[in-house]
Design a protein around this motif. Structure first.
Motif, PDB file in Angstrom:
ATOM      1  N   LEU A 107      38.546  24.997 -27.817  1.00  0.00           N
ATOM      2  CA  LEU A 107      39.227  25.761 -26.767  1.00  0.00           C
ATOM      3  C   LEU A 107      40.489  25.001 -26.381  1.00  0.00           C
ATOM      4  O   LEU A 107      40.424  23.858 -25.909  1.00  0.00           O
ATOM      5  N   PHE A 108      41.643  25.643 -26.590  1.00  0.00           N
ATOM      6  CA  PHE A 108      42.935  25.024 -26.293  1.00  0.00           C
ATOM      7  C   PHE A 108      43.515  25.645 -25.021  1.00  0.00           C
ATOM      8  O   PHE A 108      43.622  26.867 -24.901  1.00  0.00           O
ATOM      9  N   HIS A 109      43.876  24.794 -24.058  1.00  0.00           N
ATOM     10  CA  HIS A 109      44.399  25.226 -22.772  1.00  0.00           C
ATOM     11  C   HIS A 109      45.932  25.194 -22.785  1.00  0.00           C
ATOM     12  O   HIS A 109      46.534  24.376 -23.499  1.00  0.00           O
ATOM     13  N   PRO A 110      46.574  26.024 -21.972  1.00  0.00           N
ATOM     14  CA  PRO A 110      48.046  26.013 -21.919  1.00  0.00           C
ATOM     15  C   PRO A 110      48.641  24.686 -21.470  1.00  0.00           C
ATOM     16  O   PRO A 110      49.774  24.362 -21.814  1.00  0.00           O
ATOM     17  N   PHE A 141      32.880  25.825 -19.851  1.00  0.00           N
ATOM     18  CA  PHE A 141      34.253  25.365 -19.676  1.00  0.00           C
ATOM     19  C   PHE A 141      34.964  26.163 -18.591  1.00  0.00           C
ATOM     20  O   PHE A 141      34.822  27.384 -18.519  1.00  0.00           O
ATOM     21  N   GLU A 142      35.715  25.465 -17.777  1.00  0.00           N
ATOM     22  CA  GLU A 142      36.594  26.119 -16.825  1.00  0.00           C
ATOM     23  C   GLU A 142      37.926  26.360 -17.508  1.00  0.00           C
ATOM     24  O   GLU A 142      38.601  25.418 -17.920  1.00  0.00           O
ATOM     25  N   ALA A 143      38.269  27.631 -17.650  1.00  0.00           N
ATOM     26  CA  ALA A 143      39.495  28.016 -18.351  1.00  0.00           C
ATOM     27  C   ALA A 143      40.289  28.937 -17.448  1.00  0.00           C
ATOM     28  O   ALA A 143      40.070  30.151 -17.434  1.00  0.00           O
ATOM     29  N   GLY A 144      41.166  28.366 -16.657  1.00  0.00           N
ATOM     30  CA  GLY A 144      41.924  29.161 -15.707  1.00  0.00           C
ATOM     31  C   GLY A 144      41.028  29.713 -14.623  1.00  0.00           C
ATOM     32  O   GLY A 144      40.324  28.964 -13.931  1.00  0.00           O
ATOM     33  N   LYS A 145      40.988  31.024 -14.478  1.00  0.00           N
ATOM     34  CA  LYS A 145      40.210  31.681 -13.434  1.00  0.00           C
ATOM     35  C   LYS A 145      38.739  31.841 -13.818  1.00  0.00           C
ATOM     36  O   LYS A 145      37.939  32.316 -13.003  1.00  0.00           O
TER      37      LYS A 145
END
Length: 284
Positions: A107-110, A141-145
């Motif tokens: 998982l790649f985050h901005p 995983f916490e991914a943004g909202k």
């Protein structure tokens, strides 16, 4: 709150170099961003396409060669996530740790952060033919909202993991998959619907299509992307927000409505999460 997600039916085909791979990947990311997607899912074993590059004699690399591409793969997808400001589940890639191979979702985050989730249930082909080891750690995983889980292909067929994901607060399961025939495809597809119903969550699913004629066990692929909802009032009939055309090169996109999801959990026709009889299950 609504979140827009895209899932890529990625066509595997022989390539000459890693730059060609990157060109194809960026094409799909650009396409998803043209639809203003915030999360993009690629399928399992995405990077097996790199094996088709082959050696000087034109023979495909073995699966154990893939970890040599790990740095390039991770750096490229991290760059794409930052450049296009999108969360990318970059399918899975074979990684190596302590002399063991793992089938690892990324998982790649901005913002440049990267999370990984090893596949937890390994198929016979992965175990016996590719010597891949099962992971032993499960994360949310916490991914943004959002809080999300990543269950890779065979993992979605085991209801315990999805229960754990919901208990830990996940509202979406992303499921990158790779199936070579209709039997495997339908196992993953039907159980994805079951997980959405059981846990009152969204499931975003996709798989590989196309073929890699020189790569063992990747010569046949049967796939279709789907964005799956619980089955209740307010959701589409059959729990299907969108689905691709089987074995076609395409991307699907849909909006996930979390206010509707919460309303369904609180006052839907059924409450499959709330109505679990945990004490009874333990006694039995």
């Amino acid at each position: 709150m609504k979140i827009r997600v895209s899932a890529v039916q990625y066509p595997l085909k022989t390539i000459q170099n890693i730059d060609e791979f990157k060109l194809y990947i960026e094409h799909y990311i650009k396409t998803a961003k043209e639809f203003n997607s915030e999360y993009i899912l690629f399928p399992e074993f995405l990077t097996t396409q790199l094996l088709s590059i082959g050696d000087e004699e034109g023979k495909a690399f073995p699966i154990s060669y893939l970890p040599r591409f790990t740095n390039d793969y991770q750096q490229f997808f991290s760059k794409m996530a930052g450049q296009y400001q999108v969360y990318i589940i970059g399918g899975t890639h074979i990684t190596e740790r302590d002399g063991h191979l793992y089938n690892t979702a990324h998982l790649f985050h901005p913002d440049g952060k990267m999370d990984t989730q090893d596949k937890l249930h390994i198929t016979p082909t992965e175990f016996y033919d590719w010597n891949i080891k099962a992971g032993d750690k499960f994360q949310i995983f916490e991914a943004g909202k959002l809080k999300i889980a990543i269950l890779t292909c065979y993992d979605i067929e085991f209801p315990e993991l999805s229960r754990m994901a919901r208990a830990k607060g996940a509202d979406i399961i992303f499921c990158p998959s790779c199936t070579d025939d209709r039997h495997g495809f339908h196992r993953v597809r039907y159980t994805s619907h079951a997980r959405a119903i059981e846990n009152q969550i969204y499931v975003v699913l996709t798989g590989t299509i196309g073929s890699l004629p020189t790569v063992d066990f990747m010569r046949a692929n049967f796939g279709q992307a789907a964005i799956i909802t619980p089955n209740d009032l307010g959701f589409p009939m059959g729990g299907m927000l969108d689905e691709g055309m089987i074995n076609q090169d395409m991307i699907i996109t849909a909006d996930l409505d979390f206010e509707l999801l919460q309303k369904s959990r609180q006052s839907g026709s059924v409450s499959t999460w709330q109505d679990r009889r945990l004490n009874f299950y333990e006694r039995v």
